[in-house]
Scaffold this motif. Structure first.
Motif, short mmCIF file in Angstrom:
data_model
loop_
_atom_site.label_atom_id
_atom_site.label_comp_id
_atom_site.label_asym_id
_atom_site.label_seq_id
_atom_site.Cartn_x
_atom_site.Cartn_y
_atom_site.Cartn_z
N ASP A 95 0.84 -1.19 0.00
CA ASP A 95 0.00 0.00 0.00
C ASP A 95 0.87 1.24 0.00
OD1 ASP A 95 -2.62 -1.30 0.32
OD2 ASP A 95 -1.89 -1.82 2.33
N ILE A 102 1.00 7.41 10.41
CA ILE A 102 1.64 6.38 11.24
C ILE A 102 2.21 7.03 12.49
CG2 ILE A 102 3.37 4.54 11.33
CD1 ILE A 102 3.25 4.37 8.32
N TYR A 106 5.12 3.13 16.36
CA TYR A 106 5.27 1.94 15.53
C TYR A 106 6.69 1.78 14.98
CZ TYR A 106 0.26 1.01 15.49
OH TYR A 106 -1.03 0.68 15.86
N ILE A 138 4.13 0.79 2.15
CA ILE A 138 4.06 -0.20 3.22
C ILE A 138 4.38 -1.55 2.60
CG2 ILE A 138 2.62 -1.32 4.96
CD1 ILE A 138 3.09 1.57 5.59
N LYS A 140 6.27 -5.80 3.30
CA LYS A 140 6.70 -6.86 4.21
C LYS A 140 8.03 -7.41 3.71
CE LYS A 140 2.36 -8.66 6.12
NZ LYS A 140 1.52 -9.88 6.24
N LEU A 149 7.14 -5.84 9.10
CA LEU A 149 6.35 -4.84 8.41
C LEU A 149 7.26 -3.62 8.27
CD1 LEU A 149 3.44 -4.50 7.36
CD2 LEU A 149 2.88 -3.43 9.54
N VAL A 151 8.18 0.40 6.29
CA VAL A 151 7.84 1.61 5.54
C VAL A 151 8.96 1.87 4.55
CG1 VAL A 151 7.88 4.13 5.79
CG2 VAL A 151 6.35 2.78 7.20
#
Length: 280
Positions: A95, A102, A106, A138, A140, A149, A151
């Motif tokens: 995404d 955010i 995180y 975003i 993985k 996960l 950024v």
């Protein structure tokens, strides 16, 4: 810069071969533990408390404790196969979102990405697209046997991977004890607190923040190494005044902030110079 990981970042059908490098480093000073008597470094040996035997690395297996003293043993081959299965996958940007969406709670660790062989053009394309859109990706990815996960964003001229926690890794605020549910503060207190924040507000200049403890510890180590005289402590820091009233404390803090804040430099006045007309 050491390469930690090689792979591809993809968005849509665009694949970018990249290398990953640590963007930050831990500069904590590690102190060894010595035997006080002879100054020999202490060894930490692996011993089985049941057999009372020294255990080598070859005699150790990994396991998950699903209940008290009950384990599921996992073979190295099984773990490696699972890890390889995930590592072989391209890191796909799932995404695109706004960075402001955010919360910083995180964020975990930062890594630089550099283009691998043949990836410079696609790397530059993703960088410019992220900059122009103001978005971040975003994704993985597998890092050190953990699916992270992450950024994907731009920092200065480089693409950066910021690993972020999964939602179930962030503890619930409701579990924090003694957090007041409603604000029981007066308008005058709130206005003064906001004035204090305004007075202490400045532009973020990371260079002005330093680890004073690490600097002092390095100086102490260097002095002891050179057998120099050592003075530890210096002048004690001033202790806060015993101001118990919240409003008094805010007002005194505001007065001190105004007093300590340097006055802005006045721009120099430019003196106008008239051009002389050329005489024939």
């Amino acid at each position: 810069m050491h390469t930690m990981w090689k792979g591809t970042i993809s968005f849509g059908l665009v694949n970018i071969p990249v290398k990953m490098h640590a963007a930050t480093e831990n500069k904590d000073i590690r102190l060894r533990q010595l035997h006080k008597k002879c100054k020999t470094p202490i060894k930490y040996e692996k011993v089985c408390p049941n057999c009372e035997e020294d255990v080598s690395n070859d005699d150790i297996v990994k396991a998950y404790e699903y209940a008290k003293n009950k384990f599921v043993v996992l073979d190295d081959e099984e773990l490696e196969a699972l890890k390889k299965e995930q590592e072989d996958k391209a890191v796909e940007i799932i995404d695109f979102v706004q960075l402001k969406d955010i919360d910083p709670i995180y964020f975990e660790k930062s890594y630089y990405l550099s283009p691998n062989e043949g990836g410079s053009k696609a790397y530059a394309l993703l960088r410019e697209a992220l900059l122009d859109s103001g978005k971040i990706g975003i994704a993985k990815m597998m890092i050190r046997s953990k699916e992270q996960l992450a950024v994907i964003r731009v920092y200065e001229s480089a693409i950066v991977v910021e690993t972020i926690h999964y939602p179930d890794e962030v503890r619930a605020v409701s579990d924090v004890p003694n957090v007041p549910e409603q604000a029981d503060v007066g308008k005058k207190e709130l206005d003064t607190a906001k004035l204090l924040i305004d007075q202490l507000t400045t532009e973020f200049e990371p260079e002005k923040y330093q680890d004073n403890y690490r600097t002092a510890l390095l100086e102490l180590i260097e002095a002891k190494k050179n057998n120099e005289e050592i003075e530890v402590g210096g002048e004690p820091k001033s202790t806060p005044d015993n101001v118990t009233n919240l409003m008094d404390a805010l007002q005194e803090s505001l007065d001190r902030a105004k007093k300590d804040k340097p006055k802005p430099k006045q721009p120099k006045k430019k003196t106008a110079t008239r051009k002389k007309k050329a005489t024939s």
